[in-house]
Design a protein around this motif. Structure first.
Motif, short mmCIF file in Angstrom:
data_model
loop_
_atom_site.label_atom_id
_atom_site.label_comp_id
_atom_site.label_asym_id
_atom_site.label_seq_id
_atom_site.Cartn_x
_atom_site.Cartn_y
_atom_site.Cartn_z
N ALA A 32 0.94 -1.14 0.05
CA ALA A 32 -0.06 -0.12 -0.07
C ALA A 32 0.65 1.09 -0.04
N THR A 33 0.39 2.22 -0.57
CA THR A 33 1.18 3.49 -0.92
C THR A 33 1.36 4.35 0.32
N LYS A 34 0.22 4.22 1.27
CA LYS A 34 0.39 5.38 2.53
C LYS A 34 0.95 4.26 3.70
N ASP A 35 0.77 3.33 3.94
CA ASP A 35 1.69 2.51 5.12
C ASP A 35 2.30 1.32 4.68
N GLY A 36 2.26 0.82 3.59
CA GLY A 36 3.19 -0.12 2.95
C GLY A 36 2.55 -1.66 3.43
N HIS A 37 1.14 -1.89 3.98
CA HIS A 37 0.76 -3.30 4.08
C HIS A 37 0.31 -3.81 2.79
N ALA A 38 0.66 -5.08 2.88
CA ALA A 38 0.11 -6.07 1.58
C ALA A 38 -1.26 -6.04 1.46
N LEU A 39 -1.73 -5.66 0.30
CA LEU A 39 -3.16 -5.38 0.24
C LEU A 39 -3.67 -6.84 -0.13
N ARG A 40 -4.99 -6.68 0.15
CA ARG A 40 -5.91 -8.05 0.06
C ARG A 40 -7.24 -8.04 -0.72
N GLU A 41 -7.74 -8.94 -1.11
CA GLU A 41 -9.17 -8.84 -1.74
C GLU A 41 -9.13 -8.15 -3.02
N ASP A 42 -10.20 -7.28 -3.43
CA ASP A 42 -10.32 -6.64 -4.61
C ASP A 42 -9.45 -5.14 -4.67
N VAL A 43 -8.47 -5.08 -5.47
CA VAL A 43 -7.65 -3.75 -5.87
C VAL A 43 -7.81 -3.52 -7.01
N THR A 44 -7.58 -2.02 -7.34
CA THR A 44 -7.72 -1.58 -8.63
C THR A 44 -6.29 -0.66 -8.61
N ILE A 45 -5.38 -1.28 -9.42
CA ILE A 45 -4.08 -0.53 -9.47
C ILE A 45 -3.86 -0.12 -10.97
N GLU A 46 -3.57 1.41 -10.95
CA GLU A 46 -3.43 2.06 -12.29
C GLU A 46 -4.69 1.50 -13.27
N GLY A 47 -6.02 1.49 -12.86
CA GLY A 47 -7.00 1.01 -13.68
C GLY A 47 -7.22 -0.44 -14.15
N VAL A 48 -6.32 -1.22 -13.34
CA VAL A 48 -6.51 -2.68 -13.38
C VAL A 48 -6.80 -3.39 -12.35
N ASP A 49 -7.89 -4.07 -12.31
CA ASP A 49 -8.54 -4.86 -11.20
C ASP A 49 -7.72 -6.21 -11.01
N TYR A 50 -7.43 -6.52 -9.84
CA TYR A 50 -6.54 -7.67 -9.27
C TYR A 50 -7.39 -8.22 -8.03
N TYR A 51 -7.19 -9.47 -7.93
CA TYR A 51 -7.22 -10.01 -6.47
C TYR A 51 -6.42 -10.59 -5.81
N PHE A 52 -6.10 -10.28 -4.44
CA PHE A 52 -5.22 -11.06 -3.51
C PHE A 52 -5.91 -11.90 -2.44
N ASP A 53 -5.52 -12.90 -2.10
CA ASP A 53 -5.88 -13.86 -1.28
C ASP A 53 -5.91 -13.30 0.23
N GLU A 54 -6.20 -14.03 1.18
CA GLU A 54 -6.16 -13.97 2.73
C GLU A 54 -4.66 -13.56 2.86
#
Length: 348
Positions: free
Chosen positions: A263-285
């Motif tokens: 994550a840009t703000k605090d650096g935690h590894a993102l989970r679940e649905d995330v849109t990055i530069e207009g592209v949709d990704y999914y990260f597991d638990e």
């Protein structure tokens, strides 16, 4: 024309934020339970030297100081005159202190007569070698010497300084600690003892567990040791630390366990649905980016390409099975076409 003499602002005990001591075998057996009553809150314990080995009171002092609730650092008295010897001193010290909790800085005591005739370049090389090893092991390095040595021999270094000047005031700018006497008296210590005053706040710089600040960066501590090049787990989130120990932010990170976005703000590894530069990704638990067919908590199966991007309105074949992916990215198995019925034979 003579250069003007630079004025040095003198600082007194009243400007300090904490009082401490440093001890070695010369202080004999200490009743540590009495020490805090004098207002002492930290101690530096001599670990030893390459000439005499481990200080015979090191273990007792470390255990006693910790039991008394004092913040505890250690120091090594240096006899090094080459970078190879400084490296050996650092390596030995890391062995000696490895099984102890060090909750304050690790100090390089560089004041021996063997150092008096060395050049500034040589002295700084010793300090950089020793202190960089201390840092690599997660400890906070500090350099101890006399005011005269710092002013006339050692010069400017990037490490915090513990300055000895036996006087009513310290005439040195930027010291983190000041040793102002070797004739102090503290309950529980049968001999005279060195008294030290602290000017820099280490309570937030060296923490037991969790995050601490280094300039505009964040670092992570576990059992008072700064972590590097690893994952840090904190409050049900995970963070990655680079080779300097800094929390990485706003970037992709990949290792043998998978691909992550921090994550840009605090650096935690993102989970679940995330849109990055207009592209949709999914990260597991576990915050690992998913690829291929992914069954998500809503019960639907979604399709992500080899780069992890969610696909829409496409057909794909995976392991010989054809899938239709709708406008939401939901994938379903294509129905097979019904064969046409055979034409009936004419009646006889």
């Amino acid at each position: 024309m003579l250069a003007p003499v630079q004025q040095v602002h003198a600082i007194g005990v009243g400007s300090s934020i904490a009082k401490g001591i440093d001890v070695s075998k010369h202080n004999l057996a200490i009743d540590w339970s009495q020490v805090p009553s004098s207002g002492v809150s930290f101690v530096f314990v001599k670990a030893g030297s390459t000439n005499s080995g481990v200080d015979p009171y090191f273990d007792a002092n470390m255990q006693g100081a910790a039991a008394a609730g004092l913040r505890t650092g250690v120091y090594l008295y240096s006899y090094a005159t080459t970078v190879e010897e400084a490296q050996n001193e650092a390596d030995l010290l890391m062995q000696w202190i490895g099984n102890y909790t060090i909750s304050y800085p690790v100090v390089y005591d560089i004041e021996d007569p063997c150092h008096k005739n060395m050049s500034q370049e040589q002295l700084q090389a010793l300090i950089n070698t020793f202190c960089s090893t201390v840092e690599a092991h997660g400890y906070y390095p500090v350099v101890y010497s006399s005011r005269n040595m710092f002013q006339n021999k050692i010069g400017n270094i990037r490490y915090d300084k513990w300055v000895a000047q036996y006087a009513d005031t310290l005439e040195y700018e930027g010291a983190s600690f000041w040793q102002n006497t070797s004739h102090g008296s503290v309950p529980g210590i049968p001999t005279r003892v060195d008294i030290n005053y602290q000017f820099k706040d280490y309570s937030s710089a060296i923490v037991a567990d969790g995050f601490a600040s280094r300039g505009d960066q964040k670092v992570f501590y576990a059992n008072y040791r700064m972590q590097r090049s690893c994952w840090a787990h904190w409050e049900d989130r995970k963070y990655h630390l680079d080779e300097n120990g800094f929390v990485q932010k706003g970037c992709w990170f990949e290792d043998e366990t998978g691909r992550y976005f921090l994550a840009t703000k605090d650096g935690h590894a993102l989970r679940e649905d995330v849109t990055i530069e207009g592209v949709d990704y999914y990260f597991d638990e576990n915050a690992v980016m998913q690829k291929g067919l992914v069954v998500r908590p809503d019960g639907n199966t979604y399709y992500y390409d080899e780069n992890g991007a969610l696909q829409r309105n496409v057909t794909v074949t995976i392991d010989g099975v054809n899938y239709t992916v709708d406008q939401n990215g939901v994938a379903s198995v294509q129905a097979e076409s019904e064969p046409l019925p055979e034409e009936a034979a004419p009646a006889q």
